[in-house]
Design an enzyme around this catalytic site. Sequence first.
Site, PDB file in Angstrom:
ATOM      1  N   ARG A   1       5.270 -12.863   9.903  1.00 59.26           N
ATOM      2  CA  ARG A   1       5.963 -11.641   9.516  1.00 59.26           C
ATOM      3  C   ARG A   1       7.310 -11.563  10.227  1.00 59.26           C
ATOM      4  O   ARG A   1       7.543 -12.253  11.216  1.00 59.26           O
ATOM      5  CB  ARG A   1       5.094 -10.423   9.798  1.00 59.26           C
ATOM      6  CG  ARG A   1       4.842 -10.133  11.255  1.00 59.26           C
ATOM      7  CD  ARG A   1       3.706  -9.121  11.460  1.00 59.26           C
ATOM      8  NE  ARG A   1       3.995  -7.812  10.937  1.00 59.26           N
ATOM      9  CZ  ARG A   1       3.272  -7.215   9.976  1.00 59.26           C
ATOM     10  NH1 ARG A   1       2.249  -7.826   9.428  1.00 59.26           N
ATOM     11  NH2 ARG A   1       3.577  -6.021   9.586  1.00 59.26           N
TER      12      ARG A   1
ATOM     13  N   LYS B   1       4.543   0.869   9.443  1.00 57.45           N
ATOM     14  CA  LYS B   1       4.682   2.134   8.720  1.00 57.45           C
ATOM     15  C   LYS B   1       4.100   3.287   9.521  1.00 57.45           C
ATOM     16  O   LYS B   1       4.611   4.396   9.459  1.00 57.45           O
ATOM     17  CB  LYS B   1       3.999   2.034   7.354  1.00 57.45           C
ATOM     18  CG  LYS B   1       4.826   1.261   6.357  1.00 57.45           C
ATOM     19  CD  LYS B   1       4.177   1.258   4.982  1.00 57.45           C
ATOM     20  CE  LYS B   1       3.067   0.241   4.929  1.00 57.45           C
ATOM     21  NZ  LYS B   1       2.512   0.073   3.585  1.00 57.45           N
TER      22      LYS B   1
ATOM     23  N   GLU C   1       0.877  -1.160   0.000  1.00 58.86           N
ATOM     24  CA  GLU C   1       0.000   0.000   0.000  1.00 58.86           C
ATOM     25  C   GLU C   1       0.925   1.224   0.000  1.00 58.86           C
ATOM     26  O   GLU C   1       1.810   1.329   0.859  1.00 58.86           O
ATOM     27  CB  GLU C   1      -0.872  -0.005   1.258  1.00 58.86           C
ATOM     28  CG  GLU C   1      -1.870   1.121   1.264  1.00 58.86           C
ATOM     29  CD  GLU C   1      -2.746   1.146   2.516  1.00 58.86           C
ATOM     30  OE1 GLU C   1      -2.659   0.216   3.348  1.00 58.86           O
ATOM     31  OE2 GLU C   1      -3.507   2.120   2.643  1.00 58.86           O
TER      32      GLU C   1
HETATM   33  P1  ATP Z   1       2.921  -2.213   8.048  1.00 60.87           P
HETATM   34  O1  ATP Z   1       2.295  -3.061   9.114  1.00 60.87           O
HETATM   35  O2  ATP Z   1       4.372  -1.960   8.248  1.00 60.87           O
HETATM   36  O3  ATP Z   1       2.166  -0.955   7.790  1.00 60.87           O
HETATM   37  P2  ATP Z   1       1.623  -3.475   5.918  1.00 60.87           P
HETATM   38  O4  ATP Z   1       1.462  -4.945   5.941  1.00 60.87           O
HETATM   39  O5  ATP Z   1       0.465  -2.647   6.263  1.00 60.87           O
HETATM   40  O6  ATP Z   1       2.883  -3.092   6.765  1.00 60.87           O
HETATM   41  P3  ATP Z   1       1.672  -3.330   3.104  1.00 60.87           P
HETATM   42  O7  ATP Z   1       2.119  -2.230   2.239  1.00 60.87           O
HETATM   43  O8  ATP Z   1       0.229  -3.664   3.133  1.00 60.87           O
HETATM   44  O9  ATP Z   1       2.176  -2.982   4.556  1.00 60.87           O
HETATM   45  O10 ATP Z   1       2.537  -4.632   2.868  1.00 60.87           O
HETATM   46  C1  ATP Z   1       2.897  -5.150   1.618  1.00 60.87           C
HETATM   47  C2  ATP Z   1       3.279  -6.579   1.787  1.00 60.87           C
HETATM   48  O11 ATP Z   1       4.383  -6.699   2.672  1.00 60.87           O
HETATM   49  C3  ATP Z   1       2.147  -7.392   2.377  1.00 60.87           C
HETATM   50  O12 ATP Z   1       1.981  -8.563   1.595  1.00 60.87           O
HETATM   51  C4  ATP Z   1       2.597  -7.702   3.763  1.00 60.87           C
HETATM   52  O13 ATP Z   1       2.150  -8.961   4.163  1.00 60.87           O
HETATM   53  C5  ATP Z   1       4.112  -7.683   3.636  1.00 60.87           C
HETATM   54  N1  ATP Z   1       4.716  -7.309   4.914  1.00 60.87           N
HETATM   55  C6  ATP Z   1       4.542  -6.151   5.591  1.00 60.87           C
HETATM   56  N2  ATP Z   1       5.214  -6.169   6.756  1.00 60.87           N
HETATM   57  C7  ATP Z   1       5.869  -7.361   6.808  1.00 60.87           C
HETATM   58  C8  ATP Z   1       6.741  -7.977   7.761  1.00 60.87           C
HETATM   59  N3  ATP Z   1       7.091  -7.371   8.901  1.00 60.87           N
HETATM   60  N4  ATP Z   1       7.210  -9.212   7.472  1.00 60.87           N
HETATM   61  C9  ATP Z   1       6.867  -9.821   6.328  1.00 60.87           C
HETATM   62  N5  ATP Z   1       6.056  -9.310   5.403  1.00 60.87           N
HETATM   63  C10 ATP Z   1       5.556  -8.088   5.629  1.00 60.87           C
HETATM   64 MG    MG Z   2      -1.295  -2.360   5.359  1.00 63.48          MG
END
Ligand code: ATP
Ligand code: MG
Length: 562
Positions: free
Chosen positions: A265, A275, A36
Site C-alpha cells: 500500500r 479512513k 467500501e
Molecule cells: P483504509 O485503510 O483507508 O480504510 P481500506 O483498504 O479499508 O482503506 P477500501 O475502501 O476497502 O479501504 O479500499 C478500496 C481499495 O483501495 C482496496 O482494494 C484497497 O486495497 C485499496 N487501498 C486502500 N488504501 C490503500 C493504500 N494506502 N494504498 C494502496 N491501495 C489502497
Molecule cells: Mg476497508
Amino acid sequence: MTSSDSLTKLDFIRDIIANDLSTGKHSTTITRFPPEPNGYLHIGHAKAICLNFGIAQENLATGANCHLRFDDTNPEKEEIEYVESIKTDVRWLGFDWGDKLYFASNYFQFFYDCAVHLIREGKAYVDEDPADAIREKRGNLTTAGTHSPWRDRTPAENLDLFGRMRAGDFTEGTCVLRAKIDMASSNMNLRDPVLYRIMHAHHHNTGAAWCIYPMYDFAHPLEDALEHITHSLCTLEFENHRPLYDWFIDHCPVPSRPRQIEFARLNLTYTVMSKRKLLQLVQEGHVSGWNDPRLPTLSGLRRRGYPAAAIRDFCKRIGLTKFNSTTDVALLEFEVRDFLNRSSPRRMAVLDPIKIVLDNWSEEPLGHAVIPNHPQNPEAGDRNVSISGEIWIEREDFMEDPPKKYYRLGPGRHVRLRGGHIIRYTSHEKDAGQKVTLIHAEILPGTVGADSPEGVECRAAIHWVDCATGVDAEVRLYDRLFSVEDPDAAEGGFTQVINPGSLTIIAAKVEPALGEAEAGFACQFERVGYFISDNIDHRPGVKPVFNRTVALKNSWGKQGGH
Ligand code: ATP
Ligand code: MG
C-alpha cells in the site's frame, strides 16, 4: 519535460497479466476497484485506482475492463454520500467504469446460497459460542485452537438454524455461521473463520431485507468470481488471507476462478491515511470537512489544486512493490510543482502588501503593463494589467537597511516593476511602532521594456498590484497537517502532532482579473507559489478566495524533491 508515458513501466503484476494473456490462460483481463463506502477516497486509493483502471486501459484491445464495485456488505458505517463522492473522485482522477458499476449488496442472495451450499457439504456450521469464547478457542501462533461444542452438528440441524438466523429469530450475538476448515492450521485465518453474523441493521440498498451479513473474507472472493474478475489486486495485509480466498473459490459454486495478487500500500510521510483516522479528524473538527485542502483525500487535494494528472504521474513514479515502505510526501509535492510549472498561467498577487506612491507618475503615465502569461511558453500570450501612480508591493521587497546583495527596493536602490518602469526609492514613512507604512519612489521615464540606463544598477523585477484597480482577496496558505514525519507513531496519537501552522488566512491584493476568475482557476502567483480559486467559497466578483496549492520551492529543508 516529464512525459507520463515514459513513466509507465512493467511491474510484477503487469508481468503476470501479460503472461496469462500470452499463454492463453485468459483471453482478456478484468480488474476491479472495490471501495467500501464508509469514507472519502484518499491518495492511497488513487494508487489502487490507477493500477486497476490503468491495467484495463492498457489491455483495451483484448476487451479488458475495470469494474467499480462498492463493497457495501457492512450496513453500519456506510452512507450514500460516500458512494457519490467515490464516483466523483474516480471520474476526476480520469477513469471511467462505463456500465461496469456494481454493488456487492446486490449479491446477498448469492452469498446466502453459497453458505447453504457449504452447510450441505458439511463445511459450515452454526456456532452458539459467545464471541469471547470463539476468540479464546482460536488459539494462537504457537497453540492449536480447540473445537466448539457445536462444530459437529449435522447439516440438517445447521440448515434449520441458519434459516432461522436469516428469518430474524435470534438477537445479535446469539450465534454465527462458521466455515469448518482446520482449527489447528498454522494460518490463523483458516481456523474456522466466521462467515455470517446477525445484525439487525438498516442497509442503504437492501433496507430491512436482511438481518445477517457476510464477513469480508467470505464475500470478497465470491464477488470477484461472480463478476469474472481475472486478477483481484489487493494490499499486502491480505497475503495471509489468500489461502482462505482460494478455499472459498474451491468449495463454493462459483462461475470463475479469480486470482488474488497483493501489492504494497501507499504510505506518505506527514500524513495519516486510514479512513477511520480521517473520519476522526473530520468529526473532531481538526479540519473543515472531508474536502479540507490539508487532508490527503482526493476531494481535499482537488480543492487544494493538485491536478489529477500530477497524481497519476506520482502513482506511476512510485511503482509497485511487494514490501511496505513510506514515500516522502515531498515527492508528491515535486510532481505537483513540476506539472503546475508547465501548465499554470502566471498572475500577480501581493500577499503582504505595502503601498508605494510614485511621485512623478504624471511624467510618463502608463495605462497598463504588458506581461507574458508564461515565461517559457510564448503561445500562452501576454495580458494587460492596469497600473497607476500607487501600487502595492510585498513588504519583503523593501528593506530600510539592505545588505549589499539585496537587489530589491531600499534607500539608494532601484528595482524594476514587472512589465513596467524601473523605479528609484525616494523616501519612506513609519508609524509610532517603527513599522514602515508607506514608500515614496519615482519612475525612471523611458525604462518600460528597455534596459536599465547607464549608471543605474537594476538586477531584479518585483511583482505588484495596482491600488486603483487591484482586488482584495482572501488567501489561504496551507501547509502540512502534521508537524512530524510519522504522525501515527506520536505519543498520545496523531491528533497530538497537528501542525498549528497548517492554515494561515491572509488578506491579499490581487490583479483585477483574478477577482473575476471562475472557481477552480489555477495559476502561479509570480514569485510566490501555485494557487487555485477555492471550489467552495470563492465567488467571482464578490468574494475571491485562493488556496495555496504548493509553494514555489520546498521549504521543508532536507527533502528537495528528488
Ligand atoms: P483504509 O485503510 O483507508 O480504510 P481500506 O483498504 O479499508 O482503506 P477500501 O475502501 O476497502 O479501504 O479500499 C478500496 C481499495 O483501495 C482496496 O482494494 C484497497 O486495497 C485499496 N487501498 C486502500 N488504501 C490503500 C493504500 N494506502 N494504498 C494502496 N491501495 C489502497
Ligand atoms: Mg476497508
